[in-house]
Design a protein around this motif. Structure first.
Motif, PDB file in Angstrom:
ATOM      1  N   THR A 186       0.828  -1.204   0.000  1.00  0.00           N
ATOM      2  CA  THR A 186       0.000   0.000   0.000  1.00  0.00           C
ATOM      3  C   THR A 186       0.859   1.249   0.000  1.00  0.00           C
ATOM      4  OG1 THR A 186      -1.753  -1.167   1.181  1.00  0.00           O
ATOM      5  CG2 THR A 186      -1.832   1.236   1.214  1.00  0.00           C
ATOM      6  N   PHE A 187       1.938   1.241   0.818  1.00  0.00           N
ATOM      7  CA  PHE A 187       2.842   2.390   0.854  1.00  0.00           C
ATOM      8  C   PHE A 187       3.491   2.608  -0.508  1.00  0.00           C
ATOM      9  CE2 PHE A 187       7.305   3.705   1.143  1.00  0.00           C
ATOM     10  CZ  PHE A 187       7.150   4.993   1.651  1.00  0.00           C
ATOM     11  N   LEU A 188       3.928   1.525  -1.136  1.00  0.00           N
ATOM     12  CA  LEU A 188       4.584   1.647  -2.441  1.00  0.00           C
ATOM     13  C   LEU A 188       3.622   2.225  -3.471  1.00  0.00           C
ATOM     14  CD1 LEU A 188       7.251   0.882  -3.979  1.00  0.00           C
ATOM     15  CD2 LEU A 188       6.041  -1.158  -4.717  1.00  0.00           C
ATOM     16  N   PHE A 189       2.395   1.692  -3.472  1.00  0.00           N
ATOM     17  CA  PHE A 189       1.393   2.187  -4.418  1.00  0.00           C
ATOM     18  C   PHE A 189       1.094   3.666  -4.176  1.00  0.00           C
ATOM     19  CE2 PHE A 189      -3.177   3.063  -5.019  1.00  0.00           C
ATOM     20  CZ  PHE A 189      -3.231   2.981  -6.401  1.00  0.00           C
ATOM     21  N   THR A 190       0.936   4.059  -2.915  1.00  0.00           N
ATOM     22  CA  THR A 190       0.624   5.460  -2.594  1.00  0.00           C
ATOM     23  C   THR A 190       1.758   6.378  -3.002  1.00  0.00           C
ATOM     24  OG1 THR A 190      -0.722   4.735  -0.717  1.00  0.00           O
ATOM     25  CG2 THR A 190      -0.019   7.033  -0.740  1.00  0.00           C
ATOM     26  N   HIS A 191       2.983   5.996  -2.691  1.00  0.00           N
ATOM     27  CA  HIS A 191       4.134   6.844  -3.029  1.00  0.00           C
ATOM     28  C   HIS A 191       4.270   7.010  -4.534  1.00  0.00           C
ATOM     29  CE1 HIS A 191       8.205   8.458  -3.128  1.00  0.00           C
ATOM     30  NE2 HIS A 191       8.505   7.504  -3.979  1.00  0.00           N
ATOM     31  N   ASN A 192       4.201   5.912  -5.254  1.00  0.00           N
ATOM     32  CA  ASN A 192       4.369   5.991  -6.704  1.00  0.00           C
ATOM     33  C   ASN A 192       3.220   6.745  -7.363  1.00  0.00           C
ATOM     34  OD1 ASN A 192       6.762   4.527  -6.563  1.00  0.00           O
ATOM     35  ND2 ASN A 192       5.717   2.570  -6.773  1.00  0.00           N
ATOM     36  N   SER A 193       2.023   6.597  -6.813  1.00  0.00           N
ATOM     37  CA  SER A 193       0.884   7.348  -7.334  1.00  0.00           C
ATOM     38  C   SER A 193       1.101   8.840  -7.155  1.00  0.00           C
ATOM     39  CB  SER A 193      -0.408   6.917  -6.626  1.00  0.00           C
ATOM     40  OG  SER A 193      -0.692   5.564  -6.875  1.00  0.00           O
ATOM     41  N   GLN A 194       1.639   9.231  -6.019  1.00  0.00           N
ATOM     42  CA  GLN A 194       1.915  10.641  -5.776  1.00  0.00           C
ATOM     43  C   GLN A 194       2.952  11.174  -6.761  1.00  0.00           C
ATOM     44  OE1 GLN A 194       3.058  10.577  -1.645  1.00  0.00           O
ATOM     45  NE2 GLN A 194       0.968  10.866  -0.918  1.00  0.00           N
ATOM     46  N   ILE A 195       4.000  10.391  -6.994  1.00  0.00           N
ATOM     47  CA  ILE A 195       5.027  10.813  -7.954  1.00  0.00           C
ATOM     48  C   ILE A 195       4.406  10.999  -9.340  1.00  0.00           C
ATOM     49  CG2 ILE A 195       7.122  10.100  -9.165  1.00  0.00           C
ATOM     50  CD1 ILE A 195       7.693  10.965  -6.354  1.00  0.00           C
ATOM     51  N   ALA A 196       3.599  10.035  -9.762  1.00  0.00           N
ATOM     52  CA  ALA A 196       2.983  10.107 -11.092  1.00  0.00           C
ATOM     53  C   ALA A 196       2.032  11.300 -11.185  1.00  0.00           C
ATOM     54  CB  ALA A 196       2.239   8.808 -11.388  1.00  0.00           C
ATOM     55  N   LEU A 197       1.218  11.513 -10.159  1.00  0.00           N
ATOM     56  CA  LEU A 197       0.260  12.625 -10.184  1.00  0.00           C
ATOM     57  C   LEU A 197       0.979  13.966 -10.192  1.00  0.00           C
ATOM     58  CD1 LEU A 197      -2.467  11.274  -7.729  1.00  0.00           C
ATOM     59  CD2 LEU A 197      -2.668  11.568 -10.200  1.00  0.00           C
ATOM     60  N   PHE A 198       2.038  14.087  -9.405  1.00  0.00           N
ATOM     61  CA  PHE A 198       2.802  15.330  -9.406  1.00  0.00           C
ATOM     62  C   PHE A 198       3.461  15.566 -10.759  1.00  0.00           C
ATOM     63  CE2 PHE A 198       3.172  15.166  -4.586  1.00  0.00           C
ATOM     64  CZ  PHE A 198       2.348  16.253  -4.406  1.00  0.00           C
ATOM     65  N   ALA A 199       4.006  14.506 -11.341  1.00  0.00           N
ATOM     66  CA  ALA A 199       4.658  14.647 -12.652  1.00  0.00           C
ATOM     67  C   ALA A 199       3.665  15.139 -13.694  1.00  0.00           C
ATOM     68  CB  ALA A 199       5.264  13.315 -13.088  1.00  0.00           C
ATOM     69  N   PHE A 200       2.426  14.673 -13.590  1.00  0.00           N
ATOM     70  CA  PHE A 200       1.390  15.106 -14.524  1.00  0.00           C
ATOM     71  C   PHE A 200       0.923  16.528 -14.206  1.00  0.00           C
ATOM     72  CE2 PHE A 200      -3.283  15.314 -15.294  1.00  0.00           C
ATOM     73  CZ  PHE A 200      -3.233  15.403 -16.669  1.00  0.00           C
ATOM     74  N   ALA A 201       0.577  16.774 -12.945  1.00  0.00           N
ATOM     75  CA  ALA A 201      -0.017  18.052 -12.576  1.00  0.00           C
ATOM     76  C   ALA A 201       0.958  19.210 -12.732  1.00  0.00           C
ATOM     77  CB  ALA A 201      -0.522  17.982 -11.133  1.00  0.00           C
ATOM     78  N   LEU A 202       2.227  18.975 -12.457  1.00  0.00           N
ATOM     79  CA  LEU A 202       3.210  20.057 -12.528  1.00  0.00           C
ATOM     80  C   LEU A 202       3.585  20.421 -13.959  1.00  0.00           C
ATOM     81  CD1 LEU A 202       5.537  19.025  -9.560  1.00  0.00           C
ATOM     82  CD2 LEU A 202       3.844  20.853  -9.606  1.00  0.00           C
ATOM     83  N   GLY A 203       3.056  19.689 -14.914  1.00  0.00           N
ATOM     84  CA  GLY A 203       3.331  20.022 -16.306  1.00  0.00           C
ATOM     85  C   GLY A 203       2.832  21.394 -16.697  1.00  0.00           C
ATOM     86  N   PHE A 204       1.806  21.907 -16.007  1.00  0.00           N
ATOM     87  CA  PHE A 204       1.266  23.216 -16.342  1.00  0.00           C
ATOM     88  C   PHE A 204       2.302  24.325 -16.142  1.00  0.00           C
ATOM     89  CE2 PHE A 204      -2.703  20.885 -15.769  1.00  0.00           C
ATOM     90  CZ  PHE A 204      -3.440  21.361 -16.837  1.00  0.00           C
ATOM     91  N   ALA A 205       3.286  24.096 -15.299  1.00  0.00           N
ATOM     92  CA  ALA A 205       4.327  25.107 -15.065  1.00  0.00           C
ATOM     93  C   ALA A 205       5.429  24.948 -16.106  1.00  0.00           C
ATOM     94  CB  ALA A 205       4.886  24.988 -13.658  1.00  0.00           C
ATOM     95  N   PHE A 206       5.044  24.942 -17.385  1.00  0.00           N
ATOM     96  CA  PHE A 206       5.972  24.826 -18.518  1.00  0.00           C
ATOM     97  C   PHE A 206       6.786  23.537 -18.473  1.00  0.00           C
ATOM     98  CE2 PHE A 206       5.373  29.377 -17.675  1.00  0.00           C
ATOM     99  CZ  PHE A 206       4.779  29.762 -18.867  1.00  0.00           C
ATOM    100  N   ALA A 207       6.316  22.548 -17.724  1.00  0.00           N
ATOM    101  CA  ALA A 207       6.908  21.202 -17.636  1.00  0.00           C
ATOM    102  C   ALA A 207       8.226  21.160 -16.879  1.00  0.00           C
ATOM    103  CB  ALA A 207       7.110  20.596 -19.032  1.00  0.00           C
ATOM    104  N   VAL A 208       8.723  22.308 -16.405  1.00  0.00           N
ATOM    105  CA  VAL A 208      10.017  22.317 -15.709  1.00  0.00           C
ATOM    106  C   VAL A 208       9.975  21.486 -14.428  1.00  0.00           C
ATOM    107  CG1 VAL A 208      11.735  23.762 -14.562  1.00  0.00           C
ATOM    108  CG2 VAL A 208      10.725  24.490 -16.740  1.00  0.00           C
ATOM    109  N   PRO A 209       8.975  21.675 -13.531  1.00  0.00           N
ATOM    110  CA  PRO A 209       8.945  20.835 -12.321  1.00  0.00           C
ATOM    111  C   PRO A 209       8.808  19.351 -12.639  1.00  0.00           C
ATOM    112  CG  PRO A 209       7.492  22.732 -12.085  1.00  0.00           C
ATOM    113  CD  PRO A 209       7.900  22.677 -13.521  1.00  0.00           C
ATOM    114  N   THR A 210       8.091  19.025 -13.686  1.00  0.00           N
ATOM    115  CA  THR A 210       7.945  17.626 -14.086  1.00  0.00           C
ATOM    116  C   THR A 210       9.293  17.021 -14.439  1.00  0.00           C
ATOM    117  OG1 THR A 210       5.687  17.952 -14.897  1.00  0.00           O
ATOM    118  CG2 THR A 210       6.903  16.080 -15.787  1.00  0.00           C
ATOM    119  N   LEU A 211      10.075  17.745 -15.217  1.00  0.00           N
ATOM    120  CA  LEU A 211      11.384  17.245 -15.628  1.00  0.00           C
ATOM    121  C   LEU A 211      12.316  17.081 -14.427  1.00  0.00           C
ATOM    122  CD1 LEU A 211      11.898  19.375 -18.876  1.00  0.00           C
ATOM    123  CD2 LEU A 211      10.856  17.115 -18.624  1.00  0.00           C
ATOM    124  N   LEU A 212      12.281  18.041 -13.507  1.00  0.00           N
ATOM    125  CA  LEU A 212      13.116  17.958 -12.309  1.00  0.00           C
ATOM    126  C   LEU A 212      12.703  16.766 -11.438  1.00  0.00           C
ATOM    127  CD1 LEU A 212      13.368  21.741 -11.334  1.00  0.00           C
ATOM    128  CD2 LEU A 212      15.113  20.326 -12.445  1.00  0.00           C
TER     129      LEU A 212
END
Length: 347
Positions: A186-212
């Motif tokens: 459950t911890f692994l799934f939650t952590h990886n889901s957060q990483i994936a969601l952040f990578a997607f959501a942060l794309g609006f900031a010209f994708a820079v946070p996503t790349l970092l």
């Protein structure tokens, strides 16, 4: 609209209800029958002639409804036409399939085609993860102190340079107690889901946070590999990661690709307004992102169950590579469109 003989256009004398119904009832009945067949089964049950006639019958019914309203025909007829036009609209322009049908269409066409369209961005994100992993491996191999700067303590879970070699070996091959298996998965799934969601959501900031974020995720991967490689456990750790990491990292790369697609649309909107370009890119990116959680659930099962039952390095590598090849085939093998044309991969 052409008036019927003896009738008048809206605004004039009332239309004769009986003559109006007689003139159009056959078309209404045919449209009703076609819509009923589509509701019970699908559009595929209609003949070619019926499919061609459907939009014409729908527009005719809309015209009849307009006349019925404007000329104050009996309320029962108006209600019947409103219901008929509404049903026809949802069959022509809505989503008439059942939930099961929608899910089937999503997994057989919608999701894989959306991911396929992001192949450039996905490849770029995979390269970023690889660059980060190489950098993390080199840094920790040259100076183990870098491990503490790169790896969060909660993610390390005691797997750090201060741990004994036997302790590190147990994290790869040791069996966890049954009551700890589900929480860890459950911890692994939650952590990886957060990483994936952040990578997607942060794309609006010209994708820079996503790349970092992708580079940092790669740094953590490389740091962990370097730690175990220094104790002669590099192959074992690679197998431990491969059994679930191929699915997990592929999912993160797709999420990052979706974010990059939105970010580039915001940064380079062309002649569109930025918000319009972002919305347009976001539609297809959101479809690709919709199935990422499913991939992470599969990765969590492979980690929480597969690692416990499969102790052989070779078997772990085989399962991980088979999973990766399966995802590649699922996403990138050409699919035939519903009209029989086979679309090429997006260029």
């Amino acid at each position: 609209m052409t008036a019927l003989p003896g009738d008048t256009l809206p605004g004039g004398p009332l239309v004769n209800a009986t003559r109006f119904r007689t003139a159009h009832e056959a078309d209404w009945a045919r449209l009703d029958a076609l819509i009923t067949r589509m509701e019970k089964r699908s559009v595929r049950v209609l003949s070619d002639d019926d499919v061609l006639a459907l939009p014409l019958l729908y527009r005719s019914a809309l015209s009849s409804l307009s006349v019925a309203r404007e000329t104050s025909l009996d309320r029962a007829l108006v209600t019947y036409l409103e219901q008929l036009c509404t049903r026809a609209y949802f069959q022509l322009y809505g989503v008439p399939t059942s939930l099961a049908g929608q899910m089937r269409r999503f997994f057989t066409r919608g999701w894989p085609l959306a991911v396929q369209a992001l192949w450039r961005e996905t490849l770029f994100c995979v390269l970023l993860l690889a660059v980060g992993a190489i950098a993390g491996f080199v840094l920790v191999s040259s100076d183990p102190a870098w491990f503490y700067s790169i790896m969060p303590e909660d993610m390390a879970g005691g797997r750090d340079p201060s741990a004994s070699t036997e302790g590190l070996r147990q994290t790869i091959y040791g069996e966890q107690k049954d009551n700890l298996l589900l929480p860890f998965a459950t911890f692994l799934f939650t952590h990886n889901s957060q990483i994936a969601l952040f990578a997607f959501a942060l794309g609006f900031a010209f994708a820079v946070p996503t790349l970092l974020l992708l580079v940092y995720n790669g740094l953590m991967l490389g740091a962990m590999l370097a730690l175990f490689a220094a104790r002669g456990l590099g192959v074992g750790m690679a197998g431990w990661l491969t059994i679930h990491g191929t699915t997990e990292l592929f999912a993160v790369a797709i999420a990052g690709a979706a974010g990059v697609r939105i970010g580039t649309a915001v940064a380079f909107p062309g002649r569109e307004a930025r918000i319009d370009a972002a919305v347009r890119a976001g539609r297809s990116a959101a479809v690709a992102m919709g199935g990422v959680i499913c991939m992470l659930m599969v990765a969590g099962l492979l980690e929480g169950v597969g690692r416990q039952t499969v102790q052989s390095d070779a078997a772990r590598f085989a399962i991980g590579i088979a999973a990766l090849l399966g995802w590649i085939a699922y996403f990138y093998l050409p699919r035939r469109s519903e009209d029989g044309d086979a679309p090429a991969l997006p260029r």
